[in-house]
Design a protein around this motif. Sequence first.
Motif, PDB file in Angstrom:
ATOM      1  N   GLN A  15      29.799 -19.898  58.210  1.00  0.00           N
ATOM      2  CA  GLN A  15      29.861 -19.699  56.773  1.00  0.00           C
ATOM      3  C   GLN A  15      31.078 -20.430  56.231  1.00  0.00           C
ATOM      4  O   GLN A  15      32.190 -20.268  56.725  1.00  0.00           O
ATOM      5  CB  GLN A  15      29.937 -18.212  56.435  1.00  0.00           C
ATOM      6  N   GLU A  24      31.336 -17.607  50.667  1.00  0.00           N
ATOM      7  CA  GLU A  24      30.421 -16.508  50.373  1.00  0.00           C
ATOM      8  C   GLU A  24      29.459 -16.872  49.246  1.00  0.00           C
ATOM      9  O   GLU A  24      28.407 -16.267  49.101  1.00  0.00           O
ATOM     10  CB  GLU A  24      31.210 -15.248  49.999  1.00  0.00           C
ATOM     11  N   ALA A  70      24.873 -18.064  49.970  1.00  0.00           N
ATOM     12  CA  ALA A  70      26.154 -18.361  50.606  1.00  0.00           C
ATOM     13  C   ALA A  70      26.074 -19.776  51.173  1.00  0.00           C
ATOM     14  O   ALA A  70      24.998 -20.246  51.544  1.00  0.00           O
ATOM     15  CB  ALA A  70      26.440 -17.369  51.725  1.00  0.00           C
TER      16      ALA A  70
END
Length: 173
Positions: free
Chosen positions: A145, A148, A156
Amino acid sequence: MVVDEANVIPLLPVEELERRQRRINSECPDLWRILDDVMDPEIPVISLYELGVLQDVSERDGHVHVLLTPTYVGCPAMKVMEEDARIALEAAGYPDVTVETRLSPAWTTAWLSNEARSKMAAYGIAAPDSEAAQCPQCGSEDVQQISEFGSTACKALFKCNACAEPFDLFKAI
Protein backbone atom coordinates in the motif's frame (compact mmCIF):
# COMPACT_ATOMS: atom_id res chain seq x y z
CA MET A 1 -36.60 -32.87 -2.14
CA VAL A 2 -38.37 -30.23 -0.08
CA VAL A 3 -36.19 -27.42 1.27
CA ASP A 4 -37.17 -25.79 4.55
CA GLU A 5 -36.32 -22.15 3.73
CA ALA A 6 -36.25 -21.27 7.43
CA ASN A 7 -33.11 -23.41 7.73
CA VAL A 8 -31.34 -22.10 4.61
CA ILE A 9 -28.31 -19.89 5.16
CA PRO A 10 -28.08 -17.25 2.42
CA LEU A 11 -24.73 -16.84 0.66
CA LEU A 12 -25.40 -13.14 0.20
CA PRO A 13 -26.03 -10.40 2.73
CA VAL A 14 -29.77 -10.18 3.34
CA GLU A 15 -29.94 -6.67 1.82
CA GLU A 16 -28.27 -7.86 -1.39
CA LEU A 17 -30.57 -10.85 -1.62
CA GLU A 18 -33.56 -8.50 -1.18
CA ARG A 19 -32.18 -6.14 -3.87
CA ARG A 20 -31.86 -9.00 -6.34
CA GLN A 21 -35.35 -10.21 -5.48
CA ARG A 22 -36.76 -6.72 -6.09
CA ARG A 23 -35.31 -6.83 -9.59
CA ILE A 24 -36.45 -10.40 -10.31
CA ASN A 25 -39.98 -9.67 -9.09
CA SER A 26 -40.23 -6.17 -10.57
CA GLU A 27 -43.26 -5.19 -12.60
CA CYS A 28 -41.05 -2.98 -14.78
CA PRO A 29 -38.11 -5.05 -16.10
CA ASP A 30 -37.70 -2.62 -19.03
CA LEU A 31 -36.70 0.14 -16.62
CA TRP A 32 -34.06 -2.09 -15.03
CA ARG A 33 -32.68 -2.87 -18.51
CA ILE A 34 -32.53 0.83 -19.38
CA LEU A 35 -30.59 1.50 -16.18
CA ASP A 36 -28.23 -1.41 -16.93
CA ASP A 37 -26.62 0.95 -19.45
CA VAL A 38 -25.88 3.58 -16.79
CA MET A 39 -22.27 3.14 -15.79
CA ASP A 40 -20.47 4.21 -12.65
CA PRO A 41 -18.72 7.49 -13.55
CA GLU A 42 -15.55 6.51 -11.68
CA ILE A 43 -15.40 2.91 -12.93
CA PRO A 44 -17.13 3.19 -16.32
CA VAL A 45 -17.00 -0.55 -17.05
CA ILE A 46 -19.58 -1.48 -14.40
CA SER A 47 -23.21 -0.46 -14.19
CA LEU A 48 -24.87 1.09 -11.18
CA TYR A 49 -26.66 -2.22 -10.69
CA GLU A 50 -23.44 -4.27 -10.82
CA LEU A 51 -21.87 -1.84 -8.35
CA GLY A 52 -24.80 -2.41 -5.98
CA VAL A 53 -25.79 1.26 -5.95
CA LEU A 54 -29.06 0.81 -7.88
CA GLN A 55 -31.49 -0.53 -5.27
CA ASP A 56 -34.87 -0.30 -6.94
CA VAL A 57 -36.83 1.24 -9.77
CA SER A 58 -40.59 1.48 -10.03
CA GLU A 59 -43.19 3.18 -12.20
CA ARG A 60 -46.64 4.40 -11.25
CA ASP A 61 -48.96 6.44 -13.43
CA GLY A 62 -46.08 7.46 -15.71
CA HIS A 63 -43.84 8.53 -12.84
CA VAL A 64 -40.56 6.63 -12.43
CA HIS A 65 -38.90 6.39 -9.04
CA VAL A 66 -35.26 5.31 -8.80
CA LEU A 67 -33.65 4.40 -5.49
CA LEU A 68 -29.86 4.64 -5.12
CA THR A 69 -27.55 3.94 -2.18
CA PRO A 70 -24.14 5.64 -2.33
CA THR A 71 -20.96 3.65 -1.79
CA TYR A 72 -20.23 6.01 1.07
CA VAL A 73 -21.67 9.19 2.52
CA GLY A 74 -20.38 12.16 0.59
CA CYS A 75 -19.47 10.19 -2.56
CA PRO A 76 -18.86 12.95 -5.13
CA ALA A 77 -20.05 10.70 -7.97
CA MET A 78 -23.62 10.42 -6.63
CA LYS A 79 -24.87 13.56 -8.36
CA VAL A 80 -23.50 12.27 -11.67
CA MET A 81 -25.09 8.84 -11.06
CA GLU A 82 -28.45 10.46 -10.31
CA GLU A 83 -28.28 12.65 -13.40
CA ASP A 84 -27.13 9.81 -15.66
CA ALA A 85 -30.01 7.61 -14.47
CA ARG A 86 -32.48 10.44 -15.06
CA ILE A 87 -31.07 11.17 -18.54
CA ALA A 88 -31.20 7.47 -19.57
CA LEU A 89 -34.83 7.15 -18.50
CA GLU A 90 -35.86 10.45 -20.11
CA ALA A 91 -34.16 9.41 -23.38
CA ALA A 92 -36.16 6.17 -23.27
CA GLY A 93 -39.44 8.10 -23.02
CA TYR A 94 -39.90 8.50 -19.27
CA PRO A 95 -39.83 12.28 -18.66
CA ASP A 96 -41.18 12.18 -15.10
CA VAL A 97 -38.32 10.76 -13.00
CA THR A 98 -37.45 11.10 -9.34
CA VAL A 99 -34.14 9.79 -8.02
CA GLU A 100 -33.99 9.17 -4.29
CA THR A 101 -30.76 8.60 -2.38
CA ARG A 102 -31.07 6.42 0.69
CA LEU A 103 -28.25 5.81 3.18
CA SER A 104 -29.79 2.87 5.02
CA PRO A 105 -29.03 0.08 4.74
CA ALA A 106 -25.48 1.22 4.16
CA TRP A 107 -23.79 0.04 0.97
CA THR A 108 -21.17 -2.66 1.31
CA THR A 109 -18.66 -4.17 -1.09
CA ALA A 110 -20.50 -7.47 -0.56
CA TRP A 111 -23.11 -6.03 -2.93
CA LEU A 112 -20.63 -6.02 -5.84
CA SER A 113 -21.50 -8.73 -8.32
CA ASN A 114 -18.85 -11.24 -9.35
CA GLU A 115 -19.10 -9.82 -12.85
CA ALA A 116 -18.40 -6.33 -11.49
CA ARG A 117 -15.32 -7.61 -9.65
CA SER A 118 -14.00 -9.20 -12.86
CA LYS A 119 -14.68 -6.06 -14.89
CA MET A 120 -12.93 -3.92 -12.28
CA ALA A 121 -9.81 -6.10 -12.45
CA ALA A 122 -9.81 -5.96 -16.26
CA TYR A 123 -10.08 -2.17 -15.98
CA GLY A 124 -7.04 -2.10 -13.67
CA ILE A 125 -8.73 -1.71 -10.29
CA ALA A 126 -8.35 -4.49 -7.76
CA ALA A 127 -11.69 -5.51 -6.32
CA PRO A 128 -11.98 -5.87 -2.56
CA ASP A 129 -11.34 -9.37 -1.37
CA SER A 130 -11.18 -11.06 2.00
CA GLU A 131 -7.88 -12.58 0.90
CA ALA A 132 -4.64 -10.72 0.14
CA ALA A 133 -4.70 -7.88 -2.36
CA GLN A 134 -3.74 -8.90 -5.89
CA CYS A 135 -2.29 -6.84 -8.69
CA PRO A 136 -4.93 -6.55 -11.45
CA GLN A 137 -2.12 -6.35 -14.05
CA CYS A 138 -0.10 -9.51 -13.29
CA GLY A 139 -2.01 -11.25 -10.48
CA SER A 140 0.83 -11.07 -7.97
CA GLU A 141 0.05 -10.84 -4.26
CA ASP A 142 3.45 -9.20 -3.69
CA VAL A 143 1.96 -5.72 -3.34
CA GLN A 144 2.31 -2.81 -0.97
CA GLN A 145 0.00 0.00 0.00
CA ILE A 146 1.34 3.40 -1.02
CA SER A 147 -1.53 5.52 0.28
CA GLU A 148 -4.81 4.92 2.05
CA PHE A 149 -6.44 7.03 -0.65
CA GLY A 150 -6.18 6.40 -4.38
CA SER A 151 -7.86 8.22 -7.24
CA THR A 152 -10.99 8.51 -5.07
CA ALA A 153 -11.66 8.15 -1.34
CA CYS A 154 -13.24 4.71 -1.84
CA LYS A 155 -9.97 3.34 -3.24
CA ALA A 156 -6.47 2.90 -1.80
CA LEU A 157 -3.30 3.25 -3.88
CA PHE A 158 -1.09 0.17 -4.12
CA LYS A 159 2.07 -0.77 -6.01
CA CYS A 160 2.89 -4.22 -7.31
CA ASN A 161 6.40 -5.29 -6.34
CA ALA A 162 6.43 -7.91 -9.12
CA CYS A 163 5.55 -5.78 -12.16
CA ALA A 164 6.10 -2.33 -10.54
CA GLU A 165 2.70 -1.06 -11.69
CA PRO A 166 0.62 1.17 -9.42
CA PHE A 167 -3.05 0.33 -9.04
CA ASP A 168 -6.14 1.29 -7.08
CA LEU A 169 -7.69 -1.20 -4.70
CA PHE A 170 -11.40 -0.68 -4.09
CA LYS A 171 -11.69 -0.59 -0.28
CA ALA A 172 -13.71 -3.31 1.41
CA ILE A 173 -16.57 -1.76 3.31
